[in-house]
Design a protein around this motif. Sequence first.
Motif, PDB file in Angstrom:
ATOM      1  N   GLU A 171       0.834  -1.196   0.000  1.00  0.00           N
ATOM      2  CA  GLU A 171       0.000   0.000   0.000  1.00  0.00           C
ATOM      3  C   GLU A 171       0.873   1.252   0.000  1.00  0.00           C
ATOM      4  O   GLU A 171       1.919   1.299   0.646  1.00  0.00           O
ATOM      5  CB  GLU A 171      -0.923   0.029   1.216  1.00  0.00           C
ATOM      6  CG  GLU A 171      -1.974  -1.070   1.215  1.00  0.00           C
ATOM      7  CD  GLU A 171      -2.966  -0.928   2.353  1.00  0.00           C
ATOM      8  OE1 GLU A 171      -2.754  -0.059   3.230  1.00  0.00           O
ATOM      9  OE2 GLU A 171      -3.958  -1.673   2.371  1.00  0.00           O
ATOM     10  N   GLY A 172       0.450   2.241  -0.737  1.00  0.00           N
ATOM     11  CA  GLY A 172       1.165   3.507  -0.812  1.00  0.00           C
ATOM     12  C   GLY A 172       0.860   4.196  -2.125  1.00  0.00           C
ATOM     13  O   GLY A 172      -0.201   3.976  -2.713  1.00  0.00           O
ATOM     14  N   ARG A 173       1.788   4.994  -2.614  1.00  0.00           N
ATOM     15  CA  ARG A 173       1.608   5.633  -3.919  1.00  0.00           C
ATOM     16  C   ARG A 173       1.924   4.620  -4.997  1.00  0.00           C
ATOM     17  O   ARG A 173       3.017   4.051  -5.041  1.00  0.00           O
ATOM     18  CB  ARG A 173       2.510   6.862  -4.055  1.00  0.00           C
ATOM     19  CG  ARG A 173       2.382   7.471  -5.446  1.00  0.00           C
ATOM     20  CD  ARG A 173       2.930   8.871  -5.566  1.00  0.00           C
ATOM     21  NE  ARG A 173       2.777   9.346  -6.945  1.00  0.00           N
ATOM     22  CZ  ARG A 173       1.653   9.803  -7.462  1.00  0.00           C
ATOM     23  NH1 ARG A 173       0.561   9.891  -6.708  1.00  0.00           N
ATOM     24  NH2 ARG A 173       1.588  10.184  -8.722  1.00  0.00           N
ATOM     25  N   VAL A 174       0.959   4.380  -5.880  1.00  0.00           N
ATOM     26  CA  VAL A 174       1.103   3.339  -6.899  1.00  0.00           C
ATOM     27  C   VAL A 174       1.038   3.964  -8.291  1.00  0.00           C
ATOM     28  O   VAL A 174       0.106   4.710  -8.612  1.00  0.00           O
ATOM     29  CB  VAL A 174       0.002   2.261  -6.765  1.00  0.00           C
ATOM     30  CG1 VAL A 174       0.156   1.198  -7.854  1.00  0.00           C
ATOM     31  CG2 VAL A 174       0.057   1.616  -5.382  1.00  0.00           C
ATOM     32  N   THR A 175       2.040   3.644  -9.110  1.00  0.00           N
ATOM     33  CA  THR A 175       2.084   4.108 -10.500  1.00  0.00           C
ATOM     34  C   THR A 175       2.137   2.893 -11.413  1.00  0.00           C
ATOM     35  O   THR A 175       2.986   2.020 -11.233  1.00  0.00           O
ATOM     36  CB  THR A 175       3.319   4.987 -10.760  1.00  0.00           C
ATOM     37  OG1 THR A 175       3.317   6.091  -9.845  1.00  0.00           O
ATOM     38  CG2 THR A 175       3.309   5.522 -12.187  1.00  0.00           C
ATOM     39  N   ARG A 176       1.209   2.836 -12.376  1.00  0.00           N
ATOM     40  CA  ARG A 176       1.187   1.749 -13.363  1.00  0.00           C
ATOM     41  C   ARG A 176       1.300   2.370 -14.757  1.00  0.00           C
ATOM     42  O   ARG A 176       0.506   3.235 -15.103  1.00  0.00           O
ATOM     43  CB  ARG A 176      -0.103   0.925 -13.258  1.00  0.00           C
ATOM     44  CG  ARG A 176      -0.293   0.233 -11.906  1.00  0.00           C
ATOM     45  CD  ARG A 176      -1.635  -0.510 -11.858  1.00  0.00           C
ATOM     46  NE  ARG A 176      -1.804  -1.266 -10.625  1.00  0.00           N
ATOM     47  CZ  ARG A 176      -2.411  -0.814  -9.539  1.00  0.00           C
ATOM     48  NH1 ARG A 176      -2.907   0.422  -9.537  1.00  0.00           N
ATOM     49  NH2 ARG A 176      -2.525  -1.565  -8.455  1.00  0.00           N
ATOM     50  N   ILE A 177       2.296   1.931 -15.517  1.00  0.00           N
ATOM     51  CA  ILE A 177       2.525   2.465 -16.857  1.00  0.00           C
ATOM     52  C   ILE A 177       2.652   1.301 -17.835  1.00  0.00           C
ATOM     53  O   ILE A 177       3.500   0.427 -17.652  1.00  0.00           O
ATOM     54  CB  ILE A 177       3.807   3.321 -16.929  1.00  0.00           C
ATOM     55  CG1 ILE A 177       3.856   4.334 -15.778  1.00  0.00           C
ATOM     56  CG2 ILE A 177       3.893   4.033 -18.278  1.00  0.00           C
ATOM     57  CD1 ILE A 177       5.166   5.074 -15.684  1.00  0.00           C
ATOM     58  N   ALA A 178       1.802   1.289 -18.857  1.00  0.00           N
ATOM     59  CA  ALA A 178       1.846   0.242 -19.877  1.00  0.00           C
ATOM     60  C   ALA A 178       2.439   0.807 -21.155  1.00  0.00           C
ATOM     61  O   ALA A 178       2.119   1.929 -21.562  1.00  0.00           O
ATOM     62  CB  ALA A 178       0.444  -0.312 -20.141  1.00  0.00           C
ATOM     63  N   TYR A 179       3.292   0.020 -21.796  1.00  0.00           N
ATOM     64  CA  TYR A 179       3.975   0.435 -23.027  1.00  0.00           C
ATOM     65  C   TYR A 179       3.726  -0.586 -24.138  1.00  0.00           C
ATOM     66  O   TYR A 179       3.510  -1.770 -23.875  1.00  0.00           O
ATOM     67  CB  TYR A 179       5.486   0.512 -22.809  1.00  0.00           C
ATOM     68  CG  TYR A 179       5.959   1.531 -21.809  1.00  0.00           C
ATOM     69  CD1 TYR A 179       6.227   2.838 -22.186  1.00  0.00           C
ATOM     70  CD2 TYR A 179       6.171   1.184 -20.471  1.00  0.00           C
ATOM     71  CE1 TYR A 179       6.690   3.784 -21.270  1.00  0.00           C
ATOM     72  CE2 TYR A 179       6.636   2.116 -19.548  1.00  0.00           C
ATOM     73  CZ  TYR A 179       6.893   3.417 -19.954  1.00  0.00           C
ATOM     74  OH  TYR A 179       7.353   4.325 -19.051  1.00  0.00           O
ATOM     75  N   ARG A 180       3.808  -0.095 -25.365  1.00  0.00           N
ATOM     76  CA  ARG A 180       3.804  -0.983 -26.534  1.00  0.00           C
ATOM     77  C   ARG A 180       4.977  -0.595 -27.428  1.00  0.00           C
ATOM     78  O   ARG A 180       5.186   0.574 -27.724  1.00  0.00           O
ATOM     79  CB  ARG A 180       2.486  -0.880 -27.317  1.00  0.00           C
ATOM     80  CG  ARG A 180       2.436  -1.786 -28.559  1.00  0.00           C
ATOM     81  CD  ARG A 180       1.068  -1.726 -29.218  1.00  0.00           C
ATOM     82  NE  ARG A 180       0.057  -2.336 -28.380  1.00  0.00           N
ATOM     83  CZ  ARG A 180      -0.225  -3.641 -28.372  1.00  0.00           C
ATOM     84  NH1 ARG A 180       0.451  -4.467 -29.153  1.00  0.00           N
ATOM     85  NH2 ARG A 180      -1.159  -4.113 -27.589  1.00  0.00           N
ATOM     86  N   THR A 181       5.743  -1.629 -27.842  1.00  0.00           N
ATOM     87  CA  THR A 181       6.899  -1.434 -28.719  1.00  0.00           C
ATOM     88  C   THR A 181       6.675  -2.218 -29.997  1.00  0.00           C
ATOM     89  O   THR A 181       6.304  -3.395 -29.951  1.00  0.00           O
ATOM     90  CB  THR A 181       8.189  -1.934 -28.038  1.00  0.00           C
ATOM     91  OG1 THR A 181       8.344  -1.279 -26.779  1.00  0.00           O
ATOM     92  CG2 THR A 181       9.400  -1.661 -28.904  1.00  0.00           C
ATOM     93  N   LYS A 182       6.879  -1.599 -31.137  1.00  0.00           N
ATOM     94  CA  LYS A 182       6.653  -2.278 -32.410  1.00  0.00           C
ATOM     95  C   LYS A 182       7.582  -3.467 -32.582  1.00  0.00           C
ATOM     96  O   LYS A 182       8.602  -3.589 -31.903  1.00  0.00           O
ATOM     97  CB  LYS A 182       6.822  -1.292 -33.581  1.00  0.00           C
ATOM     98  CG  LYS A 182       5.685  -0.285 -33.678  1.00  0.00           C
ATOM     99  CD  LYS A 182       5.780   0.534 -34.950  1.00  0.00           C
ATOM    100  CE  LYS A 182       4.597   1.489 -35.061  1.00  0.00           C
ATOM    101  NZ  LYS A 182       3.316   0.774 -35.163  1.00  0.00           N
ATOM    102  N   ALA A 183       7.243  -4.352 -33.521  1.00  0.00           N
ATOM    103  CA  ALA A 183       7.990  -5.586 -33.759  1.00  0.00           C
ATOM    104  C   ALA A 183       9.470  -5.297 -33.985  1.00  0.00           C
ATOM    105  O   ALA A 183       9.843  -4.299 -34.599  1.00  0.00           O
ATOM    106  CB  ALA A 183       7.410  -6.315 -34.972  1.00  0.00           C
TER     107      ALA A 183
END
Length: 314
Positions: A79-91
């Motif tokens: 528990e605390g400050r939560v950061t979620r970052i999703a990325y997409r990289t081309k083939a």
Amino acid sequence: MPMLTARRLLGPLVATLWLSIVPQAQAQTRDVIGARDYPGIGRFGGSVITGYQAKDFDAAQVQAAPFKDGQPADARRLEGRVTRIAYRTKAGPSILEVSRNFESQLAKAGFETLLACDTDACGAIPFTEAIDALPVPQMWVDGFNYHYFAGRKGDGGRETYASVLVSQNNQDITAQLTVVELGAVSNKMVDAAAMAKGLGDSGHIALYGIYFDTDKAVIRPESRPTLEQIAKLLNGQPQLNVFIVGHTDNQGTHEYNLDLSKRRAEAIAAELVRTYHVTQPRLRTAGLGFLAPVGSNATEAGRALNRRVELVQP
């Protein structure tokens, strides 16, 4: 059911689901609005941010050991400050190449490895089902092909965890970085008496107990206690009229933040009228975006102070 048979049966289903998603995923060529890389970690070259969520206080699961007999062996609820970052990289790059780059950056930032594993060693599909992945199409996880990393660092009494899940879909590489800065929830409740005092002393008061999802103007259920106190203040002083003013940090354009802050103020006014029976003429709304900061937008702590709602007495 043997794993090989399961793969054969699920393969067509996965392909069908992907066909319904791929147009939207391929169309994205820039980061989602309001998103940014985590400081000191960054991204794999050529990636775009497809999903972003940062909360001052939330919970996240980190797996510190592979699954055993299909069950977690060391699942940590943080528990605390939560950061979620999703990325997409081309083939082009492999899952392992992207994973190793993230792991190298995390090591440079001081994170020690808790777990680094590939699909079967992690626990296959059950393992991915226990990961707090952002929803499709923000993040795509192939339970038959992924790499997972979890790390921890301590710094001056502060404890931070990070995890990276890297997978593949239609030759593109998908990755999600999750960072949890451990901490207790801040007491952001301001009761009706404190609101009245703030308005009387300075003509305005900042409120931090009204919550919205990132880039949205939909009020979250946990905002109810603060809304109840605003209603108590207004219903207890029938002669009092207020401005509800929204404020943001400086992430995103000036025009975007002005619009978002105004929409959030309007959502609060609408909720007070609809649920708490405050009459509409007593409430006026405005949005100032990032034009009236109370902290430095160069730091996360300052940005958190700037994301607020204020009551202002005309």
